[in-house]
Design a protein around this motif. Structure first.
Motif, PDB file in Angstrom:
ATOM      1  N   LEU A 281     -14.465  45.369   5.249  1.00  0.00           N
ATOM      2  CA  LEU A 281     -13.913  45.121   6.575  1.00  0.00           C
ATOM      3  C   LEU A 281     -13.574  46.466   7.209  1.00  0.00           C
ATOM      4  O   LEU A 281     -12.719  47.192   6.708  1.00  0.00           O
ATOM      5  CB  LEU A 281     -12.668  44.238   6.481  1.00  0.00           C
ATOM      6  N   ILE A 282     -14.250  46.791   8.306  1.00  0.00           N
ATOM      7  CA  ILE A 282     -14.148  48.109   8.933  1.00  0.00           C
ATOM      8  C   ILE A 282     -13.440  47.978  10.279  1.00  0.00           C
ATOM      9  O   ILE A 282     -13.891  47.232  11.157  1.00  0.00           O
ATOM     10  CB  ILE A 282     -15.542  48.717   9.131  1.00  0.00           C
ATOM     11  N   ALA A 283     -12.338  48.694  10.457  1.00  0.00           N
ATOM     12  CA  ALA A 283     -11.623  48.679  11.735  1.00  0.00           C
ATOM     13  C   ALA A 283     -12.431  49.458  12.773  1.00  0.00           C
ATOM     14  O   ALA A 283     -12.857  50.587  12.519  1.00  0.00           O
ATOM     15  CB  ALA A 283     -10.236  49.285  11.577  1.00  0.00           C
ATOM     16  N   LEU A 284     -12.618  48.875  13.938  1.00  0.00           N
ATOM     17  CA  LEU A 284     -13.383  49.508  15.012  1.00  0.00           C
ATOM     18  C   LEU A 284     -12.505  49.975  16.163  1.00  0.00           C
ATOM     19  O   LEU A 284     -12.996  50.638  17.084  1.00  0.00           O
ATOM     20  CB  LEU A 284     -14.435  48.534  15.550  1.00  0.00           C
ATOM     21  N   THR A 285     -11.221  49.632  16.132  1.00  0.00           N
ATOM     22  CA  THR A 285     -10.303  50.011  17.210  1.00  0.00           C
ATOM     23  C   THR A 285      -9.022  50.583  16.626  1.00  0.00           C
ATOM     24  O   THR A 285      -8.657  50.297  15.487  1.00  0.00           O
ATOM     25  CB  THR A 285      -9.952  48.790  18.083  1.00  0.00           C
ATOM     26  N   ASP A 286      -8.344  51.382  17.425  1.00  0.00           N
ATOM     27  CA  ASP A 286      -7.011  51.875  17.105  1.00  0.00           C
ATOM     28  C   ASP A 286      -6.001  51.163  17.995  1.00  0.00           C
ATOM     29  O   ASP A 286      -6.251  50.968  19.192  1.00  0.00           O
ATOM     30  CB  ASP A 286      -6.899  53.383  17.350  1.00  0.00           C
ATOM     31  N   ASP A 287      -4.855  50.792  17.433  1.00  0.00           N
ATOM     32  CA  ASP A 287      -3.811  50.151  18.227  1.00  0.00           C
ATOM     33  C   ASP A 287      -3.201  51.148  19.199  1.00  0.00           C
ATOM     34  O   ASP A 287      -2.746  52.219  18.788  1.00  0.00           O
ATOM     35  CB  ASP A 287      -2.707  49.605  17.321  1.00  0.00           C
ATOM     36  N   HIS A 288      -3.150  50.788  20.463  1.00  0.00           N
ATOM     37  CA  HIS A 288      -2.462  51.604  21.467  1.00  0.00           C
ATOM     38  C   HIS A 288      -1.008  51.146  21.556  1.00  0.00           C
ATOM     39  O   HIS A 288      -0.559  50.588  22.557  1.00  0.00           O
ATOM     40  CB  HIS A 288      -3.156  51.478  22.823  1.00  0.00           C
ATOM     41  N   SER A 289      -0.296  51.380  20.476  1.00  0.00           N
ATOM     42  CA  SER A 289       1.100  50.961  20.364  1.00  0.00           C
ATOM     43  C   SER A 289       1.919  52.131  19.847  1.00  0.00           C
ATOM     44  O   SER A 289       1.378  53.116  19.319  1.00  0.00           O
ATOM     45  CB  SER A 289       1.227  49.780  19.401  1.00  0.00           C
ATOM     46  N   LEU A 290       3.228  52.027  19.991  1.00  0.00           N
ATOM     47  CA  LEU A 290       4.105  53.085  19.478  1.00  0.00           C
ATOM     48  C   LEU A 290       3.931  53.240  17.980  1.00  0.00           C
ATOM     49  O   LEU A 290       3.780  54.353  17.464  1.00  0.00           O
ATOM     50  CB  LEU A 290       5.560  52.755  19.817  1.00  0.00           C
ATOM     51  N   VAL A 291       3.921  52.123  17.260  1.00  0.00           N
ATOM     52  CA  VAL A 291       3.780  52.177  15.803  1.00  0.00           C
ATOM     53  C   VAL A 291       2.408  52.718  15.417  1.00  0.00           C
ATOM     54  O   VAL A 291       2.274  53.493  14.464  1.00  0.00           O
ATOM     55  CB  VAL A 291       4.036  50.786  15.198  1.00  0.00           C
ATOM     56  N   GLY A 292       1.376  52.324  16.152  1.00  0.00           N
ATOM     57  CA  GLY A 292       0.038  52.848  15.874  1.00  0.00           C
ATOM     58  C   GLY A 292      -0.015  54.354  16.007  1.00  0.00           C
ATOM     59  O   GLY A 292      -0.642  55.047  15.199  1.00  0.00           O
ATOM     60  N   GLU A 293       0.656  54.873  17.029  1.00  0.00           N
ATOM     61  CA  GLU A 293       0.681  56.323  17.231  1.00  0.00           C
ATOM     62  C   GLU A 293       1.471  57.012  16.124  1.00  0.00           C
ATOM     63  O   GLU A 293       1.054  58.062  15.611  1.00  0.00           O
ATOM     64  CB  GLU A 293       1.294  56.642  18.592  1.00  0.00           C
TER      65      GLU A 293
END
Length: 239
Positions: A127-139
């Motif tokens: 399972l390969i992530a294709l997006t990054d979360d644009h969230s405070l925690v993601g950053e």
């Protein structure tokens, strides 16, 4: 290409502010998760997807090498429409929505992404992530300032840093993925990804079950865990 979907209010929320779009004849899929009071989140999500569907009418006339520009332009236009609506009504002020879209071509997939709804690729048992979360925690995770375990319980884990309609200008992540036979693309909103870990999704997709069975098992897992938020899943199985 087969496409499966489910979208549910969950067991806590009163209305579903998630929305999704499937235009199979154009190879266009998208999920959106709205935010804002007085049902404005629901309005933002549906408005953004309606604008994306309207823009899809252009696809028949475009050359293949211009489709990335089309996706960028279409999400930018969705942002303009939602932002203008938010300024026109006090009840909609500050509304916005995540938006993650896939444009599926013969040998590649284009991804446009704003917010923390996610796109994954299932290929060869991985399972390969294709997006990054644009969230405070993601950053904070990308900067190495918190651990994945801390991210799961962070008090501001739902704070979004980018959303369609939240500001006049928008930054959009674009990505291209070359496809292989039997690839499966998986889209979800955070009502799913906050409850079910990526490792659990991987284990389920690796089990001997139909794709309809996989989606139903994942849906039931969210409900068993209390479904505190709306959740939406889209699954696109390539031939």
């Amino acid at each position: 290409m087969r496409i499966l979907s489910c979208s549910e209010t969950g067991l806590v929320r009163k209305n579903n502010e998630d929305a999704y779009l499937i235009l199979q004849d154009r190879g266009l899929l998208a999920v959106a998760d709205g935010m804002g009071g007085h049902l404005a989140g629901e309005v933002a999500a549906r408005m953004a997807l309606a604008q994306l569907a309207k823009s899809a009418a252009e696809l028949d006339t475009l050359e293949r090498d211009t489709l990335g520009d089309w996706l960028q332009r279409s999400l930018t236009e969705a942002n303009r429409v939602v932002y203008a609506s938010s300024l026109a009504s006090p009840e909609r002020r500050g509304m916005g929505t995540t938006l993650t879209a896939l444009l599926i071509l013969r040998q590649e997939v284009l991804i446009g992404h704003v917010g923390d709804s996610r796109a994954y690729l299932w290929r060869g048992g991985e399972l390969i992530a294709l997006t990054d979360d644009h969230s405070l925690v993601g950053e904070l995770l990308r900067l190495g300032q918190i651990s994945p375990e801390e991210a799961e319980k962070h008090p501001k884990r739902n704070m979004i840093m980018r959303a369609v309609g939240a500001a006049e200008e928008i930054e959009i992540d674009l990505r291209k993925v070359e496809t292989q036979a039997r690839d499966v693309f998986f889209l979800c909103t955070d009502g799913f990804s906050d409850v079910v870990k990526a490792e659990e999704v991987r284990d389920e997709l690796g089990a001997e079950r139909s794709w309809e069975g996989h989606l139903e098992a994942l849906r039931r897992l969210v409900l068993e865990r209390g479904a505190p938020d709306n959740f939406t899943l889209l699954c696109c199985v390539l031939d």
